[in-house]
Design an enzyme around this catalytic site. Structure first.
Site, PDB file in Angstrom:
ATOM      1  N   ASN A 124     -10.445 -39.627 -17.352  1.00  0.00           N
ATOM      2  CA  ASN A 124     -10.741 -40.457 -16.181  1.00  0.00           C
ATOM      3  C   ASN A 124     -11.854 -41.474 -16.406  1.00  0.00           C
ATOM      4  O   ASN A 124     -12.023 -42.399 -15.600  1.00  0.00           O
ATOM      5  CB  ASN A 124     -11.090 -39.586 -14.975  1.00  0.00           C
ATOM      6  CG  ASN A 124      -9.901 -38.889 -14.369  1.00  0.00           C
ATOM      7  OD1 ASN A 124     -10.029 -37.851 -13.720  1.00  0.00           O
ATOM      8  ND2 ASN A 124      -8.707 -39.436 -14.567  1.00  0.00           N
ATOM      9  N   ASP A 168      -4.191 -34.413  -6.798  1.00  0.00           N
ATOM     10  CA  ASP A 168      -3.638 -35.714  -7.184  1.00  0.00           C
ATOM     11  C   ASP A 168      -3.128 -36.477  -5.964  1.00  0.00           C
ATOM     12  O   ASP A 168      -2.586 -35.880  -5.032  1.00  0.00           O
ATOM     13  CB  ASP A 168      -2.495 -35.498  -8.184  1.00  0.00           C
ATOM     14  CG  ASP A 168      -2.143 -36.759  -8.936  1.00  0.00           C
ATOM     15  OD1 ASP A 168      -2.921 -37.729  -8.870  1.00  0.00           O
ATOM     16  OD2 ASP A 168      -1.083 -36.781  -9.590  1.00  0.00           O
TER      17      ASP A 168
END
EC number: 2.5.1.-
Length: 248
Positions: A71, A23
């Protein structure tokens, strides 16, 4: 009932299986006034370095979360770039993995990938299938709930009369691998975001503010050092553990 937790390594100097949520690519780019896609490019470099260092340390399995089912909701141009970067990595990096006796596996649903990416996945997995070094598993279009559901549906289709922890675990995406010992998430967030929900039941969790493109060998060493200080009891008391596994 036979429990899948028996596949977890209880104590070792080096975790056998590390799982990572990579991340912070977008924030890394934003801090430098760069397009988000530049953060993803640097993130790929960070992954290459981590694979090398994991192999050097003796880690046997590395599983990374590259693209979740959620996503797909990102901006279309970013999704398109990520798919192109994924294909590029499959085509260019798999040779390097193969030369270093590493195996590549792709986890997740493949229904939304185009034909070119599907072909790249099949060729990459086939090329490295018989390698015996580190296994790199990349979760793409993956979700932990989806994984459990697809495993249950497979068992139903097979006509299994009773579903146990062991039979379900074997039908998960990582059914042929030991469960993660150490979970790392970069970028400052402290959640697991629908990643390996079943498999990480007993993983040691490690969160760091370091953004993924900046996560280097020193950062990985710090995560492993933290893991080495943990006391993994799996329901037992400290006194029940062998002397070498007790925390001082």
């Amino acid at each position: 009932m036979k429990s899948s937790t028996q596949t977890i390594l209880e104590h070792t100097a080096i975790p056998r299986h590390i799982a990572v949520i990579m991340d912070g690519n977008g924030r890394w780019a934003k801090k430098r006034f760069l397009p988000r896609i530049m953060g993803h490019k640097r993130g790929l470099d960070a992954l290459e370095n981590m694979v090398k260092h994991c192999a050097k340390l003796g880690v046997q399995y590395l599983t990374v979360f590259a693209f979740s089912t959620e996503n797909w909701r990102r901006p279309e141009d970013e999704v398109s770039f990520l798919m192109g970067l994924f294909l590029q990595a499959l085509q260019k990096q798999v040779r390097r993995l193969h030369e270093n006796n590493m195996r590549l596996k792709i986890l997740g649903s493949r229904e939304r990938f185009n034909r070119q990416i599907l072909q790249g996945i099949e060729e990459a997995e086939a090329l490295t299938a018989n390698n015996t070094g580190l296994t790199l598993s990349i979760a793409a279009d993956y979700g932990g709930r989806w994984d459990i559901l697809q495993a249950a549906n497979k068992l139903i289709a097979e006509g299994v009369s009773e579903i146990t922890e062991d039979t379900l675990a074997k039908h998960l995406m990582l059914g042929d691998a030991p469960e993660p010992d150490l979970f790392i998430r970069t970028g400052g967030e402290t959640r697991i975001s629908n990643f390996l929900l079943w498999q990480m039941a007993y993983a040691e969790l490690y969160f760091t503010d370091i953004l993924w493109p900046d996560f280097d060998e020193t950062a990985l060493d710090a995560a492993v050092a933290s893991f080495q200080k943990r006391e993994r009891r799996f329901g037992r008391t400290s006194e029940q553990l062998p002397i070498g596994q007790q925390r001082n």
